[in-house]
Design an enzyme around this catalytic site. Structure first.
Site, PDB file in Angstrom:
ATOM      1  N   GLU A 195       0.828   3.912   1.862  1.00  0.00           N
ATOM      2  CA  GLU A 195       1.286   4.336   3.186  1.00  0.00           C
ATOM      3  C   GLU A 195       2.489   3.520   3.652  1.00  0.00           C
ATOM      4  OE1 GLU A 195      -3.329   4.577   3.530  1.00  0.00           O
ATOM      5  OE2 GLU A 195      -1.862   3.496   2.322  1.00  0.00           O
ATOM      6  N   CYS A 232      -2.673  -0.156   7.338  1.00  0.00           N
ATOM      7  CA  CYS A 232      -1.927   1.097   7.262  1.00  0.00           C
ATOM      8  C   CYS A 232      -2.105   1.928   8.532  1.00  0.00           C
ATOM      9  CB  CYS A 232      -2.341   1.871   6.023  1.00  0.00           C
ATOM     10  SG  CYS A 232      -1.848   0.998   4.501  1.00  0.00           S
ATOM     11  N   CYS A 284      -6.503   1.999   5.554  1.00  0.00           N
ATOM     12  CA  CYS A 284      -7.121   0.730   5.949  1.00  0.00           C
ATOM     13  C   CYS A 284      -6.566   0.324   7.321  1.00  0.00           C
ATOM     14  CB  CYS A 284      -6.799  -0.334   4.902  1.00  0.00           C
ATOM     15  SG  CYS A 284      -5.077  -0.885   4.931  1.00  0.00           S
ATOM     16  N   HIS A 293       0.846  -1.193   0.000  1.00  0.00           N
ATOM     17  CA  HIS A 293       0.000   0.000   0.000  1.00  0.00           C
ATOM     18  C   HIS A 293       0.882   1.244   0.000  1.00  0.00           C
ATOM     19  CE1 HIS A 293      -3.973  -1.808   1.697  1.00  0.00           C
ATOM     20  NE2 HIS A 293      -3.400  -2.612   0.831  1.00  0.00           N
TER      21      HIS A 293
END
Length: 153
Positions: free
Chosen positions: A55, A86, A83, A53
């Site tokens: 992040e 993260c 999410c 991801h």
């Protein structure tokens, strides 16, 4: 620079994600002096990894730049509400400020589904949502529309 300026940098990274076939999410981590020390974009498809991801990439780069796993004094700007994974990385890195663009109604962990930052952890970052939300959401909407061959999302 203002919040919108940093979010525009994250949006540029989100656009780069599309070129790799990934969902357009971008992220930057900024230190206490305003320097961008971490950049990331969604690369789940490109890297065939559930944990790639935006992040996570930005936090990893920021930790390397800071030579520390603690990113105290930093701010994270991301185009889509984090999410749970993260949000956990943000908590673990001790990032005190989270700024996001679009809400994520399916996995959003800054209040859309739940707010992990309000749970009984020993750390509670400040959260600012909705920065350039229309532009962030529009990028996602266009991506999914194009994936479906122009069908409305």
């Amino acid at each position: 620079m203002e919040r919108e300026d940093y979010m525009r940098l994250a949006l540029d990274l989100a656009r780069e994600a599309v070129s790799g076939g990934d969902v357009p999410v971008g992220c930057v981590v900024v230190d206490s002096t305003g320097n961008v020390i971490g950049r990331g974009r969604n690369r789940r498809e490109a890297r065939k990894s559930a944990v790639r991801h935006a992040e996570i990439e930005a936090i990893e780069e920021a930790c390397a730049a800071a030579d520390s796993w603690r990113l105290e004094g930093c701010a994270l700007y991301v185009t889509l509400e984090p999410c749970p994974m993260c949000a956990g990385a943000i908590l673990n890195a001790r990032i005190p400020t989270v700024v996001y663009g679009a809400k994520e109604p399916v996995t959003g962990s800054c209040g859309s589904v739940l707010n992990l930052f309000e749970e009984r952890y020993g750390f509670h970052p400040a959260i600012y949502g909705g920065v350039l939300a229309d532009e962030c959401a529009g990028l996602l909407r266009d991506f999914f529309r194009d994936m479906r061959g122009g069908a409305p999302v």
